[in-house]
Design an enzyme around this catalytic site. Structure first.
Site, short mmCIF file in Angstrom:
data_model
loop_
_atom_site.label_atom_id
_atom_site.label_comp_id
_atom_site.label_asym_id
_atom_site.label_seq_id
_atom_site.Cartn_x
_atom_site.Cartn_y
_atom_site.Cartn_z
N LYS A 79 0.83 -1.21 0.00
CA LYS A 79 0.00 0.00 0.00
C LYS A 79 0.86 1.25 0.00
O LYS A 79 1.86 1.33 0.71
CB LYS A 79 -0.88 0.03 1.26
CG LYS A 79 -2.00 -1.00 1.28
CD LYS A 79 -2.84 -0.82 2.54
CE LYS A 79 -3.76 -1.98 2.81
NZ LYS A 79 -4.90 -2.06 1.88
N ARG B 259 -23.04 -2.92 -3.94
CA ARG B 259 -24.39 -2.76 -4.49
C ARG B 259 -24.53 -1.43 -5.22
O ARG B 259 -25.19 -1.35 -6.25
CB ARG B 259 -25.44 -2.84 -3.37
CG ARG B 259 -25.73 -4.26 -2.91
CD ARG B 259 -27.08 -4.31 -2.19
NE ARG B 259 -27.40 -5.62 -1.67
CZ ARG B 259 -27.97 -6.60 -2.38
NH1 ARG B 259 -28.25 -6.42 -3.65
NH2 ARG B 259 -28.24 -7.76 -1.82
N GLY C 197 -13.86 -5.23 5.70
CA GLY C 197 -14.81 -5.76 6.67
C GLY C 197 -15.08 -7.26 6.56
O GLY C 197 -15.91 -7.78 7.29
#
Lengths: 192, 296
Positions: free
Chosen positions: B83, B167, B216
């Site tokens: 990262k 979504r 998560g």
């Protein structure tokens, strides 16, 4: 009869897209029991260590060798070619259905991945090779025919019903290697 | 020999294609990297602290020590990602020079630039970036990202934000397919996305690069949920090495990702894994504690 694409991990969707373009009905294979009734199977690119771990849960090697022994055609690209090989360096289990030695990540890391035109007289015109953290064939058995080379080195080989590429025809959008798999498994390709 | 080209978009997204159906695991040292590889990870993400610890300890979160990154690269044969801070192109150059296989320009680290992300076209190494909606996704692709992931809310073990983001992207892609060509410019304006990319997505019916889930994921069922919602692979950060039995949990998440459509296989994988990471309820976080609002 359908053509299977091993769908445990890797670019199986890209292979399935090529096969569908060629008019084949495609089965995504996630269990060794799915192999029955297929006439050919693609072992896709991906991470060979992850593929092997996902095969731990069942008799995959026996089932794949039986599929080959029963007349099924096989195409392995990159990680798939590593699974088919006789010897792998660094060492890991393999099917031994193709009499070659293969060296993993043999061109370096991702920044060394490349695309280049191949010398592919067996497939008539230039073929684009997309090499992604690709392996290299380091030894080729007497029964193995070289179908394409890059700088003199074999990159696409065939041993009877087994085809293996160290590059990714499915990423280049070229259907000829898959068409050859279909012809081989239908018995309409020249002997090799 | 005919000339070879490196660092093309096809080569960059090609590596992302190879990672599909797999699990990318956060690791902070060579020992964790070996556990991850042995469990079937398709790649590992090298970082100094997992997101849960970054949350707990605070301070500025930066690129990992090159010595740590190199030790991880030595330890495994799977691709190694690392990262860099948002906009910190000097960190990105360091990671490219080290030879990492993918750079995550990540909101988990403290941003270096509040307006500009890295110009990812300038690199041969591919980049993955987080997104919460289609506009953000296409801005990152416009800058040269070869792979997208949901941002989710890293370091919480709470899947709700990753679900929301995936979504949102999926719904917006579907919506583009219902619009006429004359409506696409206005849509591009409302999304804040490059018009040409909006046209590409509208005609193809899908994103121009692969899209993975992150932020998560803590259980095999979380991974199965994200795959079933259309993610093409999953990143697991704190969820593995903050659980009571990392090796077993890592193997289980790998299995559930591949067999996400087979509920019996996910059930089998979920059995007896011990304590998952304790986790944080995202709804209880203050706005300042949310990592997902970093970047734009």
């Amino acid at each position: 009869m359908a053509v299977g694409v091993l769908a445990l991990q890797g670019d199986f969707a890209a292979h399935a897209a090529v096969l569908r373009r060629l008019g084949e009905s495609v089965l995504e294979v996630r269990s060794w029991t799915d192999l029955a009734g297929l006439r050919a199977l693609v072992l896709p690119g991906g991470e060979s260590t992850a593929l092997l771990r996902l095969m731990d849960g069942g008799p995959w090697f026996d089932a794949l060798r039986a599929f080959h022994g029963g007349g099924g055609g096989l195409l392995g690209t990159c990680a798939g070619a590593i699974l088919l090989a006789r010897d792998v360096d660094p060492a890991q289990p393999s099917l031994g259905l193709l009499d070659v030695s293969i060296s993993r990540n043999a061109y370096g890391r991702q920044v060394d991945s490349f695309e280049a035109e191949l010398d592919a007289s067996a497939l008539d015109d230039p073929l684009l090779g997309v090499f992604i953290r690709a392996p290299r064939f380091t030894a080729i058995g007497p029964q193995v025919h070289v179908l394409a080379r890059r700088g003199g080195e074999p990159v696409l080989v065939r041993q009877r019903r087994v085809l293996a590429a160290t590059f990714h025809p499915e990423i280049a959008g070229d259907d000829r290697v898959h068409r050859m798999l279909i012809e081989i498994s239908a018995g309409t390709a020249p002997a090799g | 020999m005919k000339a070879a080209a490196t660092g093309t978009l096809r080569i960059k997204t090609g590596l992302a294609e190879m990672l599909k159906g797999g699990v990318i695991m956060d690791v902070i040292d060579a020992a964790q990297a070996r556990i991850a590889e042995d469990a079937g990870a398709v790649a590992v993400m090298a970082l100094e602290r997992v997101p849960a610890d970054i949350r707990k300890e605070g301070g500025v979160a930066r690129m990992a020590d090159p010595a740590v990154v190199s030790a991880i690269m030595e330890a495994v044969t799977v691709p190694v990602m690392a990262k860099c801070r948002i906009g910190h192109f000097a960190e990105a150059r360091v990671l490219e020079a080290l030879g990492v296989d993918f750079i995550d320009e990540s909101e988990v680290l403290t941003p270096a630039d509040e307006e500009h992300h890295v110009d990812k076209h300038a690199f041969a190494v591919p980049f993955v970036c987080g997104c919460r909606d289609l506009g953000e996704a296409l801005r990152r692709v416009g800058e040269g990202a070869a792979l997208l992931r949901t941002k989710g809310e890293a370091g919480t073990g709470d899947i709700v934000e990753a679900v929301r983001h995936l979504r949102a992207v999926t719904a917006a892609v579907r919506r583009l397919g219902t619009l006429g060509p004359e409506e696409l410019m206005h849509e591009a304006k409302s999304l804040g996305a490059p018009y040409e990319l909006v046209r590409v997505v509208a005609s193809a019916g899908r994103l121009p690069v692969p899209n993975f889930a992150a932020g998560g994921i803590a259980t095999p069922a979380d991974a199965a949920l994200m795959m079933s919602l259309g993610a093409e692979a999953v990143f697991v950060g704190s969820g593995i090495f903050k659980s009571s039995d990392p090796a077993a949990r890592a193997r289980a998440i790998v299995k559930a990702t591949t067999h996400h459509q087979d509920a019996k296989a996910v059930a089998e994988a979920s059995r007896g894994l011990g304590e998952p990471m304790r986790g944080l309820d995202v709804a209880a976080l203050s706005p300042a504690e949310r990592l997902q609002t970093r970047g734009w």
